[in-house]
Scaffold this motif. Structure first.
Motif, PDB file in Angstrom:
ATOM      1  N   TRP A   1      -1.221  -9.061  11.317  1.00 38.14           N
ATOM      2  CA  TRP A   1      -2.329  -9.306  10.387  1.00 38.14           C
ATOM      3  C   TRP A   1      -2.878 -10.724  10.472  1.00 38.14           C
ATOM      4  O   TRP A   1      -3.818 -11.068   9.775  1.00 38.14           O
TER       5      TRP A   1
ATOM      6  N   TYR B   1      -6.585  -2.499   2.079  1.00 45.84           N
ATOM      7  CA  TYR B   1      -6.011  -3.816   2.369  1.00 45.84           C
ATOM      8  C   TYR B   1      -7.070  -4.900   2.154  1.00 45.84           C
ATOM      9  O   TYR B   1      -6.815  -5.916   1.472  1.00 45.84           O
TER      10      TYR B   1
ATOM     11  N   ARG C   1      -6.589   2.893   4.681  1.00 43.28           N
ATOM     12  CA  ARG C   1      -5.605   1.826   4.475  1.00 43.28           C
ATOM     13  C   ARG C   1      -6.220   0.455   4.761  1.00 43.28           C
ATOM     14  O   ARG C   1      -5.963  -0.518   4.049  1.00 43.28           O
TER      15      ARG C   1
ATOM     16  N   ILE D   1       0.856  -1.187   0.000  1.00 43.37           N
ATOM     17  CA  ILE D   1       0.000   0.000   0.000  1.00 43.37           C
ATOM     18  C   ILE D   1       0.888   1.233   0.000  1.00 43.37           C
ATOM     19  O   ILE D   1       1.911   1.287   0.702  1.00 43.37           O
TER      20      ILE D   1
END
Length: 249
Positions: free
Chosen positions: A172, A145, A141, A131
Motif C-alpha cells: 500500500w 479503503y 474493497r 475491512i
C-alpha cells in the motif's frame, strides 16, 4: 449513540451490483463511534480482518484491541453500507506539547522524534484500518479503503494537525505516495502485530491537498464535511489539549 457524519462521496465508478452490500446504494455512511456496542463491533471486525490476512493475534470475545484504543485522544471511525459495518479506522492524536506516547508507532520508529520537533500543530496517526474480510470484490474493497483514508484526511483537517502518519504494508506504500504525496520516515520496522517490516509514511496536509488537485473528485473535501467532523471529534480534541496530557518528551 455513535454520530453519523456529513460525509457522502459518490461512488459512481462502481457498477450498481458492486457498489453496495445490498446492491442498490451509491454511498458508504461514515460514523464516529462512541457507543460501547458500536466500538465492540468495530474491534471484532478488526479481529476478523487481521486474522483473515494471516496475523496471529490475541482476541478476547473476538475483539482485537490494544491500549491505544482506550486512550482519551483516540477516535474510531466506522464505514457502513446499508447500516452494516464494513470497515473501520483508528485515529490517534498527539498535541504539539505532548510526548509521542499517544501514538502507537512512536516506540517503533525513532526517526519520528525529529519529525515531531518540526511540526508546530501536532500529529495524527492513522492505524488499524480494517475491512470486512468477507468482501471479496476488488473494486469494492479499494473504494472502501480510499473512503476510510479520505475520512482520516478529513479528521486531520478538522483537527488542524500538521502531519498525518500511517504505518502500512509494502503493497500500500505506492497508494499513499501517489495519491497523497506521503514520504517514508526512517527505516521500516516490526510494527505490531506482524513479524515482517512495516513502512511508516508521513505527509503534511499541504502536500496532500496539492496532490488531491491532481486526483479525482473522491478526495475533494467540503467545508460541510470538515465542520461535521470537527463536532464529532471535539471531545477527543479537548482531551488531547488537556493540561494533564501535555507532557513534553
Amino acid at each position: 449513540m455513535s454520530q453519523p457524519l456529513a460525509f457522502r462521496p459518490r461512488q459512481d465508478t462502481l457498477p450498481t451490483e458492486e457498489g453496495s452490500w445490498h446492491g442498490d446504494a451509491k454511498n458508504f455512511d461514515l460514523r464516529a463511534l462512541s457507543s460501547s456496542s458500536d466500538i465492540r463491533e468495530a474491534l471484532r471486525l478488526r479481529g476478523r480482518a487481521y486474522s483473515g490476512i494471516g496475523y496471529n493475534i490475541d482476541c478476547v470475545d473476538g475483539e482485537y484491541r490494544d491500549e491505544f484504543d482506550d486512550m482519551p485522544t483516540t477516535v474510531l471511525l466506522g464505514a457502513y453500507d446499508q447500516n452494516r459495518l464494513v470497515g473501520c479506522v483508528r485515529l490517534c492524536f498527539s498535541h504539539p506539547r505532548q510526548s509521542l506516547s499517544t501514538l502507537p508507532c512512536a516506540s517503533h520508529y525513532p526517526a519520528l522524534n525529529d519529525v515531531k520537533a518540526q511540526q508546530p500543530n501536532g500529529l495524527v496517526e492513522v492505524s488499524r484500518l480494517s475491512i470486512e474480510p468477507g468482501l471479496n470484490n476488488v473494486s469494492y474493497r479499494t473504494t472502501l479503503y480510499a473512503f476510510l483514508v479520505r475520512a482520516s484526511l478529513t479528521a486531520a483537517l478538522a483537527a488542524g494537525v500538521s502531519m498525518l502518519l500511517i504505518a502500512t504494508r509494502p503493497d500500500w506504500v505506492r497508494f499513499y505516495t501517489y495519491m497523497l504525496g506521503f514520504k517514508q520516515i526512517g527505516d521500516a520496522a516490526l510494527y505490531p502485530p506482524g513479524d515482517f517490516k512495516i513502512t511508516l509514511l508521513g505527509g503534511s496536509l499541504e502536500q496532500a491537498q496539492m496532490r488531491q488537485k491532481l486526483q479525482n473528485r473522491f478526495f475533494k473535501i467540503s467545508n460541510e464535511e470538515i465542520a461535521s467532523m470537527e463536532r464529532a471529534i471535539a471531545p477527543a480534541m479537548a482531551r488531547t489539549a488537556a493540561p494533564e496530557l501535555r507532557v513534553v518528551s
